[in-house]
Design a protein around this motif. Structure first.
Motif, PDB file in Angstrom:
ATOM      1  N   LEU A   1      38.973  42.812  49.810  1.00 33.50           N
ATOM      2  CA  LEU A   1      38.191  43.714  48.852  1.00 33.50           C
ATOM      3  C   LEU A   1      38.531  43.193  47.598  1.00 33.50           C
ATOM      4  O   LEU A   1      37.488  43.089  46.730  1.00 33.50           O
ATOM      5  CB  LEU A   1      38.725  45.002  49.091  1.00 33.50           C
ATOM      6  CG  LEU A   1      38.246  45.704  50.524  1.00 33.50           C
ATOM      7  CD1 LEU A   1      39.017  46.932  50.571  1.00 33.50           C
ATOM      8  CD2 LEU A   1      36.733  45.939  50.578  1.00 33.50           C
ATOM      9  N   LEU A   2      39.823  42.726  47.163  1.00 34.28           N
ATOM     10  CA  LEU A   2      40.013  42.576  45.691  1.00 34.28           C
ATOM     11  C   LEU A   2      39.140  41.046  45.353  1.00 34.28           C
ATOM     12  O   LEU A   2      38.747  40.907  44.285  1.00 34.28           O
ATOM     13  CB  LEU A   2      41.511  41.946  45.666  1.00 34.28           C
ATOM     14  CG  LEU A   2      42.464  43.467  45.878  1.00 34.28           C
ATOM     15  CD1 LEU A   2      43.811  43.012  45.669  1.00 34.28           C
ATOM     16  CD2 LEU A   2      42.029  44.367  44.641  1.00 34.28           C
ATOM     17  N   THR A   3      39.163  40.102  46.393  1.00 34.24           N
ATOM     18  CA  THR A   3      38.588  38.839  46.242  1.00 34.24           C
ATOM     19  C   THR A   3      36.927  38.979  46.476  1.00 34.24           C
ATOM     20  O   THR A   3      36.406  37.668  46.354  1.00 34.24           O
ATOM     21  CB  THR A   3      39.244  37.956  47.067  1.00 34.24           C
ATOM     22  OG1 THR A   3      39.269  38.233  48.496  1.00 34.24           O
ATOM     23  CG2 THR A   3      40.564  37.777  46.760  1.00 34.24           C
ATOM     24  N   GLY A   4      36.294  39.805  47.236  1.00 32.80           N
ATOM     25  CA  GLY A   4      35.141  39.611  47.254  1.00 32.80           C
ATOM     26  C   GLY A   4      34.721  39.245  48.869  1.00 32.80           C
ATOM     27  O   GLY A   4      33.424  39.018  49.014  1.00 32.80           O
ATOM     28  N   ALA A   5      35.656  38.932  49.568  1.00 27.85           N
ATOM     29  CA  ALA A   5      35.319  38.573  50.801  1.00 27.85           C
ATOM     30  C   ALA A   5      34.791  39.701  51.809  1.00 27.85           C
ATOM     31  O   ALA A   5      34.092  39.637  52.508  1.00 27.85           O
ATOM     32  CB  ALA A   5      36.532  38.014  51.818  1.00 27.85           C
ATOM     33  N   LEU A   6      35.332  41.026  51.337  1.00 27.96           N
ATOM     34  CA  LEU A   6      34.532  42.137  51.847  1.00 27.96           C
ATOM     35  C   LEU A   6      33.827  43.001  50.910  1.00 27.96           C
ATOM     36  O   LEU A   6      34.517  42.916  49.495  1.00 27.96           O
ATOM     37  CB  LEU A   6      35.666  42.766  52.576  1.00 27.96           C
ATOM     38  CG  LEU A   6      36.309  42.365  54.057  1.00 27.96           C
ATOM     39  CD1 LEU A   6      37.484  43.188  54.481  1.00 27.96           C
ATOM     40  CD2 LEU A   6      34.947  42.333  55.147  1.00 27.96           C
TER      41      LEU A   6
ATOM     42  N   THR B   1      33.379  45.012  41.280  1.00 31.99           N
ATOM     43  CA  THR B   1      33.191  45.534  42.740  1.00 31.99           C
ATOM     44  C   THR B   1      32.217  44.876  43.288  1.00 31.99           C
ATOM     45  O   THR B   1      32.247  44.286  44.652  1.00 31.99           O
ATOM     46  CB  THR B   1      33.200  46.892  42.431  1.00 31.99           C
ATOM     47  OG1 THR B   1      34.232  47.555  42.054  1.00 31.99           O
ATOM     48  CG2 THR B   1      32.966  47.412  43.941  1.00 31.99           C
ATOM     49  N   ASN B   2      31.013  44.486  42.723  1.00 34.40           N
ATOM     50  CA  ASN B   2      29.697  43.730  43.258  1.00 34.40           C
ATOM     51  C   ASN B   2      29.839  42.587  43.250  1.00 34.40           C
ATOM     52  O   ASN B   2      28.697  41.923  43.650  1.00 34.40           O
ATOM     53  CB  ASN B   2      28.404  44.434  42.958  1.00 34.40           C
ATOM     54  CG  ASN B   2      28.761  46.212  43.631  1.00 34.40           C
ATOM     55  OD1 ASN B   2      29.182  46.323  44.534  1.00 34.40           O
ATOM     56  ND2 ASN B   2      28.395  46.913  42.356  1.00 34.40           N
TER      57      ASN B   2
END
Length: 248
Positions: free
Chosen positions: A49-54, A69-70
């Motif tokens: 979530l932190l890295t943008g994979a999710l 976030t996006n």
């Protein structure tokens, strides 16, 4: 206190399963912050979530106070958020020198030149050599990465992350899978990471956690269970019960 990385009420659901449950985490600038917890606690989900994979189901991720976030993963790297992986993500046919020059070239916006003789670019080559020396890879700089000892591969992955000049570096179990005779070199390098880089460490090796971290967050069942200094966490009977397997 300047906050380098922050989450606000971060939630990730997979159907009915709550992998990350209302996690609000704050990491100060320059910190050595460890994230621990038992298997299934949600650590990898949180890093993704932190890295943008999710993409989170709800909540926010902020880098230096900016809402990211996006943003996609590659944009976050450009903003100063880099990571390593539990299983390394390296090009086996490349040498450490070629890998390093590619990473530096990409950072500078001309990664395509890696397919040309980048060795002609003196500044890139000099920076690559300096990083390889810092990470004790000079002796193997011309060896295909696939042939390196696993400890050297882990060092190379950390070096490549540093080559992006991150403000925040996420280390996902940097000593995982490293043979005992190589671990001391990896752990030494982790402890010597640049002080101006904020580091978040995910690790099961408590010796590494306690020797490296100045603050520890504990996840359990997707929620932030406890947070404090090394001394506070090491003495917390509830943490011992859920993580170290001791009777509370």
């Amino acid at each position: 206190m300047t906050v380098a990385l922050e989450t606000r009420n971060l939630v990730k659901r997979f159907g009915a399963f709550m992998a990350t449950n209302d996690v609000s985490l704050s990491v100060r600038q320059g910190a050595r912050h460890a994230l621990i917890g038992p298997n299934g606690a949600g650590k990898t989900t949180l890093i993704n979530l932190l890295t943008g994979a999710l993409t989170p189901s709800s909540g926010q991720v902020l880098l230096g106070g900016e809402d990211i976030t996006n943003l996609p993963a590659h944009v976050r790297v450009g903003r100063g958020l880099s990571r390593t992986f539990q299983i390394n993500q390296l090009f086996g046919d490349f040498t450490p020198l070629e890998s390093m020059m590619l990473a530096i070239g990409e950072r500078e916006g001309h990664g395509w030149r890696a397919w040309k003789p980048l060795s002609r670019d003196r500044e890139v080559a000099d920076e690559a050599a300096q990083l390889l020396e810092r990470f004790r890879l000079v002796d193997t700089m011309g060896v295909p990465t696939a042939l390196l000892p696993y400890g050297k591969q882990r060092l190379l992955e950390i070096a490549l992350a540093i080559a992006t000049r991150p403000r925040v570096l996420l280390l996902d179990e940097p000593a995982a899978g490293v043979p005992e005779e190589e671990r001391h070199e990896v752990l030494s390098i982790v402890r010597e990471l640049p002080p101006d880089v904020t580091v978040v460490l995910i690790e099961h090796d408590m010796d590494l956690v306690f020797s490296f971290a100045d603050r520890i967050s504990v996840l359990a069942a997707g929620s932030l269970f406890a947070e404090g200094t090394v001394e506070e966490i090491s003495k917390d009977r509830h943490v011992k019960a859920i993580y170290l397997g001791e009777d509370a």
